[in-house]
Design an enzyme around this catalytic site. Structure first.
Site, PDB file in Angstrom:
ATOM      1  N   LYS A  96     -10.367   0.114  10.233  1.00 27.53           N
ATOM      2  CA  LYS A  96     -10.305  -1.210   9.489  1.00 27.53           C
ATOM      3  C   LYS A  96     -10.934  -2.302  10.614  1.00 27.53           C
ATOM      4  CE  LYS A  96      -7.197   0.031   6.025  1.00 27.53           C
ATOM      5  NZ  LYS A  96      -8.293   0.539   5.038  1.00 27.53           N
ATOM      6  N   ASP A 148       2.901  -4.239   8.342  1.00 27.15           N
ATOM      7  CA  ASP A 148       1.990  -3.502   8.080  1.00 27.15           C
ATOM      8  C   ASP A 148       0.826  -4.539   8.312  1.00 27.15           C
ATOM      9  OD1 ASP A 148      -0.223  -2.015   7.204  1.00 27.15           O
ATOM     10  OD2 ASP A 148       0.384  -1.487   5.224  1.00 27.15           O
ATOM     11  N   CYS A 186      -4.939   2.269  -3.825  1.00 28.57           N
ATOM     12  CA  CYS A 186      -3.516   2.807  -3.175  1.00 28.57           C
ATOM     13  C   CYS A 186      -2.449   1.804  -3.243  1.00 28.57           C
ATOM     14  CB  CYS A 186      -3.822   3.034  -1.425  1.00 28.57           C
ATOM     15  SG  CYS A 186      -4.930   4.607  -1.180  1.00 28.57           S
ATOM     16  N   HIS A 189       0.759  -1.173  -0.054  1.00 29.73           N
ATOM     17  CA  HIS A 189       0.016  -0.069   0.181  1.00 29.73           C
ATOM     18  C   HIS A 189       0.824   1.268  -0.160  1.00 29.73           C
ATOM     19  CE1 HIS A 189      -2.732   2.911   1.842  1.00 29.73           C
ATOM     20  NE2 HIS A 189      -3.790   2.195   1.562  1.00 29.73           N
ATOM     21  N   GLN A 244      -4.943  -4.736   7.037  1.00 31.27           N
ATOM     22  CA  GLN A 244      -5.569  -5.630   6.651  1.00 31.27           C
ATOM     23  C   GLN A 244      -5.752  -6.942   7.549  1.00 31.27           C
ATOM     24  OE1 GLN A 244      -7.803  -5.094   4.512  1.00 31.27           O
ATOM     25  NE2 GLN A 244      -7.094  -3.217   3.817  1.00 31.27           N
TER      26      GLN A 244
END
Length: 401
Positions: free
Chosen positions: A223, A197, A359, A120, A200
């Site tokens: 999220k 990261d 993104c 991303h 998600q």
């Protein structure tokens, strides 16, 4: 076979959207919020908002206690060793920028930062710009045919000049878990710092950051069924101690005069200014709600929905699914149809999906695509949502073809 969601009624916005004729399938971008979160926000504001860590009065003490209770809940959710390893930021993007500036002093010209081809923009641009500032080399790990980071290539690209590895846990475009244990092990063998990261990944399953073994783990509240404007940065104590302060102002300072200052260590040393107090308290309430659910049932429901989604797309002529998605989302393109045109017709029929580069512009460019449609699922979605999506998709394709 119908797949109802037993948790759908816990999210009042879903019923409101349905009354508006909307089917919400853009959960990888942001999720709807449970009633438990709304109640917590209402309680905070109705009973007296106040700043944290700054006052001895009762509203300030109550706010500080609720704020720090949420820090403890997040540490427990991630199995961090202690709550002081949890730093609040204004988003996952903010947390990654904090790391890129806070670790800048660790790098000298010619050093290497390693990321992957699927990142991303939030986990690309901070490192790209750090590389420009410090004359570093940005190494891009390629992907295999299934959308996984190629471990054989990674073994040859992660080396003695690698100072930092920053990779996503779960791709927001390809929907595949990345081989983190092997990648983190490679980086550690060369003494490099590791950043995951989890924006998600954190939404799907409980992840043990101590078992994962990364130096830093980043995610965003919005999220994970929580409020917007809040990011979470976990860091190992040894790794946090290597961070230089990057934003300056109230709360993060220990003592100062006009010409010199000493700053607090983590976490408060990296939380300059008034933090997103209500959002932090709200995320704590969301985690309480999520912890109360039958985790195995949630996983099974999301997996069954994902199979329905994949099967339905694969049965339709001319649809190409990107990568080999494992859960949560599917990105796809249709032969001879522009993604923006398809998204427009889906939107007109009340289907909320995401279109474009998500993104992850370099990834889409590497696939030779201007964009794609992404359908992403949450625990409150059900098979009726997918039936409405497929009905709208068929009508749109009939018009466009």
């Amino acid at each position: 076979m119908p797949l109802p969601s037993p948790w759908r009624a816990d999210f009042p916005a879903i019923a409101a959207l349905q009354r508006q004729g909307q089917t919400y399938l853009d959960n990888a971008a942001t999720t709807q919020k449970p009633q438990a979160l709304l109640d917590a926000l209402n309680h905070y504001y109705v009973n007296g908002a106040a700043n944290v860590h700054r006052a001895q009065h009762l509203p300030g003490a109550n706010a500080t206690q609720a704020f720090e209770n949420s820090r403890s809940k997040i540490a427990h959710w991630l199995n961090a060793g202690e709550s002081a390893q949890i730093v609040f930021t204004h988003g996952a993007t903010s947390a990654l920028n904090l790391l890129a500036y806070g670790l800048e002093h660790e790098c000298v010209a010619g050093d290497e930062i390693v990321i992957s081809a699927l990142e991303h923009h939030a986990n690309l641009l901070p490192w790209q710009q750090l590389a420009h500032r410090r004359d570093l080399k940005l190494i891009i790990l390629p992907l295999d045919a299934n959308g996984l980071i190629d471990l054989e290539a990674a073994a040859s690209l992660i080396g003695p000049r690698t100072r930092l590895l920053a990779v996503s846990q779960l791709s927001n475009v390809l929907g595949a878990w990345q081989p983190l244990p092997a990648l983190l092990s490679m980086a550690k063998s060369h003494g490099a710092l590791t950043v995951v990261d989890g924006a998600q990944g954190v939404v799907h399953g409980r992840h043990d950051v101590q078992a994962l073994g990364c130096d830093f783990y980043v995610f965003s509240s919005h999220k994970l069924y929580g409020p917007e404007g809040l990011g979470v940065l976990y860091g190992r104590n040894e790794a946090l101690a290597r961070l230089h302060h990057w934003q300056f102002g109230g709360e993060m300072v220990l003592t100062t005069d006009y010409h010199t200052a000493k700053f607090r260590p983590a976490p408060l040393g990296f939380e300059a200014g008034t933090p997103p107090i209500a959002s932090v308290i709200g995320l704590g309430a969301t985690l309480d709600y999520l912890a109360s659910l039958d985790h195995a049932a949630v996983v099974a429901h999301e997996a069954a929905l994902h199979r329905l989604l994949l099967d339905g797309l694969n049965r339709r002529e001319g649809i190409r699914v990107l990568g080999a998605p494992q859960l949560a989302l599917v990105s796809f393109v249709v032969e001879g149809v522009h993604n923006a045109d398809l998204a427009h017709l889906l939107t007109e029929q009340g289907i909320a999906v995401r279109a474009g580069h998500h993104c992850a512009m370099p990834l889409l460019k590497s696939l030779g695509l201007p964009g794609a449609i992404r359908v992403s699922l949450a625990l409150y979605n059900d098979s009726d949502d997918l039936e409405r999506f497929f009905s709208a998709l068929d009508q749109a394709l009939e018009l466009l073809r």
